[in-house]
Design a protein around this motif. Structure first.
Motif, short mmCIF file in Angstrom:
data_model
loop_
_atom_site.label_atom_id
_atom_site.label_comp_id
_atom_site.label_asym_id
_atom_site.label_seq_id
_atom_site.Cartn_x
_atom_site.Cartn_y
_atom_site.Cartn_z
N ARG A 282 53.10 53.18 27.50
CA ARG A 282 52.40 53.14 28.29
C ARG A 282 51.63 52.68 28.26
N THR A 283 50.28 52.56 27.04
CA THR A 283 49.17 51.99 27.15
C THR A 283 49.41 50.12 27.49
N GLN B 120 53.39 35.63 32.27
CA GLN B 120 52.77 34.29 30.97
C GLN B 120 52.11 34.46 30.61
N SER B 121 51.24 35.20 30.92
CA SER B 121 49.48 35.09 30.81
C SER B 121 48.59 36.01 30.74
N PRO B 122 48.02 35.61 29.64
CA PRO B 122 47.16 36.70 28.59
C PRO B 122 47.12 38.26 28.79
N ILE B 123 47.03 39.11 28.35
CA ILE B 123 46.83 39.82 28.84
C ILE B 123 45.80 40.52 27.94
N SER C 99 48.18 55.97 34.24
CA SER C 99 48.81 57.12 34.98
C SER C 99 50.07 56.69 35.78
N ILE C 100 50.85 55.41 34.74
CA ILE C 100 51.52 54.49 35.04
C ILE C 100 52.22 55.46 34.88
N ALA D 185 48.46 45.48 31.19
CA ALA D 185 49.18 44.89 31.82
C ALA D 185 49.06 44.75 32.78
N GLN D 186 49.26 45.41 33.73
CA GLN D 186 48.80 45.54 34.84
C GLN D 186 47.44 45.65 35.78
N SER D 187 47.11 45.67 34.19
CA SER D 187 45.54 45.35 35.10
C SER D 187 44.82 44.15 34.37
N SER D 188 45.40 43.74 33.61
CA SER D 188 44.97 41.80 33.72
C SER D 188 46.03 41.18 33.84
N MET D 189 47.50 40.91 33.58
CA MET D 189 48.09 39.79 33.99
C MET D 189 48.43 39.46 35.22
N ALA D 190 48.08 38.02 35.85
CA ALA D 190 49.02 37.49 37.47
C ALA D 190 49.93 37.92 36.79
#
Length: 349
Positions: free
Chosen positions: A261-262, A275-278, A286-287, A267-272
């Motif tokens: 979950r972490t 393949q993009s970096p985390i 609350s995923i 990933a939801q917050s930072s990865m477009a």
């Protein structure tokens, strides 16, 4: 998709009451997602399924002794289970006892301080959902945990735990959980050393586990369930390890659904795109991971066997397929695996 789709029959005798000794002697069911093949191993064999470029992600949260016994002003008994700290004095708490309305006060007997008995006061200041209350202590409660706090074992464990440290991982560091990240309980320092000597890297996250994690979904449709919110953190140091691992062709192996979950929250917050970096992440999550979810970071996971109709069995079903998970759980029952917090583990790759 219905909640009943994630149900299975578990005999009470399959629920582990005591932890395995030593920790890494618990059983390990290995599920290969591609082929559906299942192997039966011992947890200390985990290294056979990890490669030098792989990265283990461990949740280093520590369970706080958050179960506290108190009394009402009338003398009636009250049980407080502290879930989340709002500020220095205020906690979200599960309360056991009648008539605990706003304004009601309870006292916690701390013991003698050289000038007679000392009591810590707590007042109900808000009614939350169900038996949850917002309570405010007369002074910070944490310093009194050694005297009044008890480790809150799950309700399906009826045996007394003689050593409270057995409900902590060997790498637990950041206090804040109401329950242990139980997939991590199988690791010993020696096993971690052996994995690192093989070239497996280790990174850490923190997610403070709430008791809602273990609550069954009662709605007919899983989508209608209100998922719990938990605080988590992925440091930049661990994010860099993840990005290096992916560049080198290694796998990110999450230990426990809390680590999953972490990582997926970050990933939801930072990865477009996948393949993009985390990047680092800190804050509430609350995923809610249900079948159909596309995992962005996690390539394999170590996990225990979860409760029927829980959000956690839904999460592992999203990773490995609902039918395959239920088939594997039924096989595990037949093969005598031990379930839940002190039970055996799965490695899903």
């Amino acid at each position: 998709m219905k909640t009943s789709d994630f149900d299975y029959v578990l005999p009470e005798s399959s629920i582990a009451q005591t932890p395995a000794e030593p920790r890494d002697s618990s059983r390990l069911l290995v599920l290969h997602r591609d082929s559906g093949e299942v192997e039966h191993r011992i947890f200390r064999d985990l290294g056979l399924f990890l490669q030098p470029n792989d990265l283990l992600i461990l949740n280093r949260t520590r369970v706080i002794p958050a179960r506290i016994f108190a009394k009402k002003e009338t003398g009636g008994k009250v049980e407080l289970l502290l879930l989340r700290r709002r500020d220095v004095l205020t906690w979200e708490s599960l309360v056991g006892g009648k008539g605990l309305r706003v304004g009601k006060k309870v006292v916690v007997e701390v013991g003698g301080d050289g000038h007679g008995e000392f009591f810590l006061q707590a007042e109900i200041i808000e009614i939350l959902e169900g038996s949850e209350r917002l309570i405010r202590f007369s002074e910070p409660v944490e310093p009194y945990f050694p005297k009044v706090g008890n480790i809150p074992l799950p309700p399906y464990i009826h045996e007394k735990l003689t050593d409270p440290e057995r409900y902590q991982t060997v790498f637990a560091k950041e206090a804040g959980s109401a329950a242990a990240p139980t997939a991590g309980l199988h690791f010993t320092p020696q096993l971690l050393d052996a994995l690192q000597a093989k070239g497996v890297k280790v990174g850490y996250v923190t997610l403070h586990v709430g008791l809602d994690t273990f609550a069954p979904v009662t709605e007919e449709s899983p989508e209608e369930h209100k998922i719990h919110t938990e605080w988590c953190e992925l440091s930049q140091e661990t994010a860099d390890l993840i990005n290096q691992t992916r560049q080198n062709g290694g796998r990110v192996v999450a230990v426990g659904t809390t680590s999953v979950r972490t990582l997926e929250s970050a990933a939801q917050s930072s990865m477009a795109d996948p393949q993009s970096p985390i990047s680092s992440f800190i804050g509430p999550t609350s995923i809610y991971i249900l079948p159909g979810y596309q995992f962005k970071v996690v390539n394999a996971m170590v996990t225990n066997f979860h409760l029927p109709k829980s959000t956690l069995i839904m999460l592992v079903s999203a990773f490995a397929g609902r039918e395959r998970i239920l088939e594997t759980y039924n096989l595990a029952v037949r093969e005598g695996y031990r379930f839940y917090s002190f039970g055996d583990a799965m490695f899903i790759e």
